[in-house]
Write a protein that holds these residues in place. Structure first.
Motif, PDB file in Angstrom:
ATOM      1  N   LEU A   1      -6.554  15.243  -7.597  1.00 14.39           N
ATOM      2  CA  LEU A   1      -5.711  16.068  -6.712  1.00 14.39           C
ATOM      3  C   LEU A   1      -4.730  15.256  -5.876  1.00 14.39           C
ATOM      4  CD1 LEU A   1      -8.101  18.834  -5.344  1.00 14.39           C
ATOM      5  CD2 LEU A   1      -6.260  19.066  -7.022  1.00 14.39           C
ATOM      6  N   TYR A   2      -5.114  14.033  -5.447  1.00  7.87           N
ATOM      7  CA  TYR A   2      -4.239  13.316  -4.518  1.00  7.87           C
ATOM      8  C   TYR A   2      -3.825  11.930  -5.022  1.00  7.87           C
ATOM      9  CZ  TYR A   2      -9.036  12.215  -3.029  1.00  7.87           C
ATOM     10  OH  TYR A   2     -10.377  11.873  -2.996  1.00  7.87           O
ATOM     11  N   GLU A   3      -4.072  11.653  -6.295  1.00  9.00           N
ATOM     12  CA  GLU A   3      -3.540  10.430  -6.917  1.00  9.00           C
ATOM     13  C   GLU A   3      -2.901  10.767  -8.279  1.00  9.00           C
ATOM     14  OE1 GLU A   3      -6.285   6.837  -5.059  1.00  9.00           O
ATOM     15  OE2 GLU A   3      -7.181   8.103  -6.623  1.00  9.00           O
TER      16      GLU A   3
ATOM     17  N   VAL B   1       0.865  -1.186   0.000  1.00  5.81           N
ATOM     18  CA  VAL B   1       0.000   0.000   0.000  1.00  5.81           C
ATOM     19  C   VAL B   1       0.900   1.235   0.000  1.00  5.81           C
ATOM     20  CG1 VAL B   1      -1.969  -1.115   1.138  1.00  5.81           C
ATOM     21  CG2 VAL B   1      -0.171  -0.054   2.525  1.00  5.81           C
ATOM     22  N   GLY B   2       0.285   2.424   0.012  1.00  4.07           N
ATOM     23  CA  GLY B   2       1.111   3.628  -0.039  1.00  4.07           C
ATOM     24  C   GLY B   2       0.419   4.841   0.546  1.00  4.07           C
ATOM     25  N   THR B   3       1.124   5.962   0.508  1.00  8.06           N
ATOM     26  CA  THR B   3       0.606   7.282   0.847  1.00  8.06           C
ATOM     27  C   THR B   3       1.014   8.193  -0.313  1.00  8.06           C
ATOM     28  OG1 THR B   3       0.869   6.977   3.241  1.00  8.06           O
ATOM     29  CG2 THR B   3       0.848   9.237   2.441  1.00  8.06           C
ATOM     30  N   ILE B   4       0.082   9.013  -0.819  1.00  8.34           N
ATOM     31  CA  ILE B   4       0.396   9.906  -1.928  1.00  8.34           C
ATOM     32  C   ILE B   4       0.125  11.346  -1.472  1.00  8.34           C
ATOM     33  CG2 ILE B   4      -0.020  10.456  -4.364  1.00  8.34           C
ATOM     34  CD1 ILE B   4      -1.388   7.711  -4.661  1.00  8.34           C
ATOM     35  N   PHE B   5       0.980  12.308  -1.850  1.00 15.72           N
ATOM     36  CA  PHE B   5       0.779  13.675  -1.401  1.00 15.72           C
ATOM     37  C   PHE B   5       1.222  14.687  -2.460  1.00 15.72           C
ATOM     38  CE2 PHE B   5       5.291  13.941  -0.494  1.00 15.72           C
ATOM     39  CZ  PHE B   5       5.617  12.640  -0.111  1.00 15.72           C
ATOM     40  N   SER B   6       0.601  15.857  -2.399  1.00  9.93           N
ATOM     41  CA  SER B   6       0.878  16.946  -3.334  1.00  9.93           C
ATOM     42  C   SER B   6       0.843  18.253  -2.551  1.00  9.93           C
ATOM     43  CB  SER B   6      -0.215  16.949  -4.416  1.00  9.93           C
ATOM     44  OG  SER B   6      -0.259  18.187  -5.085  1.00  9.93           O
TER      45      SER B   6
ATOM     46  N   ALA C   1      -2.571  13.732 -10.288  1.00  9.57           N
ATOM     47  CA  ALA C   1      -1.696  14.890 -10.516  1.00  9.57           C
ATOM     48  C   ALA C   1      -0.321  14.731  -9.844  1.00  9.57           C
ATOM     49  CB  ALA C   1      -2.381  16.169 -10.036  1.00  9.57           C
ATOM     50  N   PRO C   2      -0.258  14.310  -8.557  1.00 10.73           N
ATOM     51  CA  PRO C   2       1.091  14.135  -7.972  1.00 10.73           C
ATOM     52  C   PRO C   2       1.928  13.086  -8.713  1.00 10.73           C
ATOM     53  CG  PRO C   2      -0.672  13.503  -6.421  1.00 10.73           C
ATOM     54  CD  PRO C   2      -1.320  14.172  -7.565  1.00 10.73           C
ATOM     55  N   MET C   3       1.283  11.971  -9.124  1.00  9.48           N
ATOM     56  CA  MET C   3       2.041  10.948  -9.854  1.00  9.48           C
ATOM     57  C   MET C   3       2.479  11.489 -11.217  1.00  9.48           C
ATOM     58  SD  MET C   3       2.412   8.542  -7.834  1.00  9.48           S
ATOM     59  CE  MET C   3       1.804   7.230  -6.744  1.00  9.48           C
ATOM     60  N   GLY C   4       1.644  12.334 -11.820  1.00  8.39           N
ATOM     61  CA  GLY C   4       2.002  12.946 -13.097  1.00  8.39           C
ATOM     62  C   GLY C   4       3.264  13.791 -12.976  1.00  8.39           C
ATOM     63  N   LEU C   5       3.348  14.588 -11.903  1.00  4.87           N
ATOM     64  CA  LEU C   5       4.529  15.442 -11.709  1.00  4.87           C
ATOM     65  C   LEU C   5       5.785  14.596 -11.465  1.00  4.87           C
ATOM     66  CD1 LEU C   5       5.611  18.354 -11.438  1.00  4.87           C
ATOM     67  CD2 LEU C   5       5.141  18.197  -8.970  1.00  4.87           C
ATOM     68  N   LEU C   6       5.664  13.565 -10.629  1.00  2.00           N
ATOM     69  CA  LEU C   6       6.818  12.704 -10.319  1.00  2.00           C
ATOM     70  C   LEU C   6       7.351  12.016 -11.579  1.00  2.00           C
ATOM     71  CD1 LEU C   6       5.318  11.212  -7.068  1.00  2.00           C
ATOM     72  CD2 LEU C   6       7.534  12.367  -7.165  1.00  2.00           C
ATOM     73  N   VAL C   7       6.424  11.517 -12.395  1.00  3.57           N
ATOM     74  CA  VAL C   7       6.829  10.790 -13.608  1.00  3.57           C
ATOM     75  C   VAL C   7       7.467  11.753 -14.619  1.00  3.57           C
ATOM     76  CG1 VAL C   7       5.920   9.546 -15.627  1.00  3.57           C
ATOM     77  CG2 VAL C   7       5.213   8.882 -13.316  1.00  3.57           C
ATOM     78  N   GLU C   8       6.879  12.932 -14.785  1.00  2.00           N
ATOM     79  CA  GLU C   8       7.462  13.905 -15.723  1.00  2.00           C
ATOM     80  C   GLU C   8       8.857  14.327 -15.249  1.00  2.00           C
ATOM     81  OE1 GLU C   8       3.665  16.136 -17.923  1.00  2.00           O
ATOM     82  OE2 GLU C   8       5.332  17.279 -17.048  1.00  2.00           O
TER      83      GLU C   8
ATOM     84  N   MET D   1      -1.966   1.819  -6.647  1.00  2.00           N
ATOM     85  CA  MET D   1      -1.332   2.724  -7.620  1.00  2.00           C
ATOM     86  C   MET D   1       0.129   2.980  -7.270  1.00  2.00           C
ATOM     87  SD  MET D   1      -2.408   6.606  -8.619  1.00  2.00           S
ATOM     88  CE  MET D   1      -1.979   7.302 -10.210  1.00  2.00           C
ATOM     89  N   VAL D   2       0.424   3.212  -5.979  1.00  2.00           N
ATOM     90  CA  VAL D   2       1.802   3.527  -5.571  1.00  2.00           C
ATOM     91  C   VAL D   2       2.760   2.421  -5.994  1.00  2.00           C
ATOM     92  CG1 VAL D   2       3.329   3.720  -3.579  1.00  2.00           C
ATOM     93  CG2 VAL D   2       1.269   5.086  -3.669  1.00  2.00           C
ATOM     94  N   ALA D   3       2.399   1.186  -5.763  1.00  2.00           N
ATOM     95  CA  ALA D   3       3.300   0.068  -6.102  1.00  2.00           C
ATOM     96  C   ALA D   3       3.467  -0.049  -7.614  1.00  2.00           C
ATOM     97  CB  ALA D   3       2.741  -1.227  -5.516  1.00  2.00           C
ATOM     98  N   ASP D   4       2.388   0.162  -8.367  1.00  3.35           N
ATOM     99  CA  ASP D   4       2.478   0.056  -9.830  1.00  3.35           C
ATOM    100  C   ASP D   4       3.269   1.225 -10.419  1.00  3.35           C
ATOM    101  OD1 ASP D   4      -0.785  -1.340  -9.674  1.00  3.35           O
ATOM    102  OD2 ASP D   4       1.046  -2.401 -10.273  1.00  3.35           O
ATOM    103  N   VAL D   5       3.101   2.415  -9.857  1.00  2.62           N
ATOM    104  CA  VAL D   5       3.863   3.568 -10.364  1.00  2.62           C
ATOM    105  C   VAL D   5       5.338   3.433  -9.990  1.00  2.62           C
ATOM    106  CG1 VAL D   5       4.181   6.066 -10.180  1.00  2.62           C
ATOM    107  CG2 VAL D   5       1.875   5.114 -10.406  1.00  2.62           C
TER     108      VAL D   5
END
Ligand code: FBP
Length: 333
Positions: A278-280, A129-134, A282-289, A245-249
């Motif tokens: 907002l909390y899944e 599992v995970g925690t996601i933040f922006s 978009a933050p993953m989008g920024l990290l990947v870019e 999502m966190v593990a797959d990303v």
């Protein structure tokens, strides 16, 4: 590892130059605090079955999901931790319908959007599992919650924590994406994955294929393409899907390829995405870019999608730049 690896707080100070001085102190305070909360969450997850912390509390959250005990515990732990920083003006959380306003005022206080426990369906089966933040600037707004709305390009920092065999903290302040591993003995996050660069192209895709009959025709054709044998283009790709999502990303960032959660197109007039912007997404989008990858909805760059509601949903196709570009092409056909 020759010298002792840099700690998260040491690394945060090297990243200050990427931020306006006013925000830098608050960003470091909030990210540092989320790092300490992550160590506490990791402990609680490890003891959850022993402390009767598994299972549901009953009732649903703002987006209709059944709520687990650890979802509520994770949310409350995040709220009290962010309050104590004095740098957070409001929290938009998956587990609260409205933003949680906090006392931190001033133009440079931050608004945090968070999914305290991502991948809740994995909790009772001991899956990752995970925690996601922006983090976004509050611009001195009061109430501050509305400052969370808008485009993903407004983010000044983003990250996630993955609770797997090891606990990993990955973040960006717009100067690359960097990964840390928790040293359980000290509770410190140590730099183990500096400046992550996602491979240009991958060999793995992650998607819930159980939804295939609801996909946009372009999505269906693209997954068929990935599964078609062709040595020259490294196909077929392998399917990996963890349900979090966190593990797959995280896998996608390190090994390349794709993570996709497309919208349900059963009614093409009203496509229904699942994951929250907002909390899944978009933050993953920024990290990947920031790691050299791309993040698309199939039609546009994820970071350009404008949030007008706190729990708005968005489709996402993210990962290796060449693979995401290919997916966009199939959507255009
Ligand atoms: P939450 O657990 O925080 O609600 O997150 C949603 C999520 O679990 C993602 O982590 C994951 O990618 C997706 O939903 C899995 O959805 P599904 O079970 O439909 O494949």
């Amino acid at each position: 590892m020759a010298d002792s690896p840099m700690t998260l707080s040491e690394h945060l100070s090297t990243q200050q130059a990427a931020l306006s001085t006013e925000h830098a102190r608050n960003v470091a305070a909030v990210l540092g605090r989320i790092g300490r909360v992550a160590a506490v969450i990791a402990q609680e997850l490890a003891h959850a079955a022993l402390r009767d912390q598994l299972g549901y509390v009953g009732g649903a959250n703002a987006t209709g999901d059944q709520v687990k005990k650890l979802d509520v515990w994770g949310h409350e732990t995040m709220v009290s931790a962010l309050r104590e920083t004095g740098a957070c003006a409001a929290l938009v959380s998956e587990e609260a319908t409205d933003p949680v306003e906090m006392d931190a005022g001033g133009t440079h206080a931050l608004v945090v959007c968070a999914d305290p426990v991502d991948g809740s369906s994995n909790l009772d089966v001991n899956g990752s599992v995970g925690t996601i933040f922006s983090l976004k600037p509050s611009r001195g707004k009061s109430p501050a919650g509305p400052a969370a709305l808008g485009a993903g390009t407004d983010q000044i920092a983003a990250g996630y924590v993955m609770y797997g065999p090891a606990t990993t903290f990955v973040y960006t302040v717009g100067r690359g994406t960097h990964g840390f591993t928790l040293a359980p003995e000290t509770g410190e996050f140590l730099l183990t994955h500096p400046d992550i660069r996602i491979p240009k192209r991958g060999k793995i895709y992650g998607i819930n294929e159980g939804n295939v009959n609801t996909w946009h025709p372009g999505q269906r054709a693209f997954v068929e393409y990935l599964k078609t044998k062709d040595k020259a283009s490294g196909r077929p790709y392998s399917l990996r899907y963890s349900g979090a999502m966190v593990a797959d990303v995280h896998r996608t960032l390190l090994d390349g390829g794709l993570f996709m959660y497309p919208a349900d197109w059963s009614d093409p007039a009203k496509p229904k995405p699942k994951l929250r912007l907002l909390y899944e997404v978009a933050p993953m989008g920024l990290l990947v870019e920031q790691a050299g990858g791309r993040a698309s909805t199939g039609f546009e760059r994820v970071l350009d999608v404008v949030a007008t509601e706190y729990h708005q949903r968005a489709a996402v196709i993210l990962g290796s730049p060449e693979d995401v570009a290919m997916a966009d092409e199939f959507y255009r056909r």
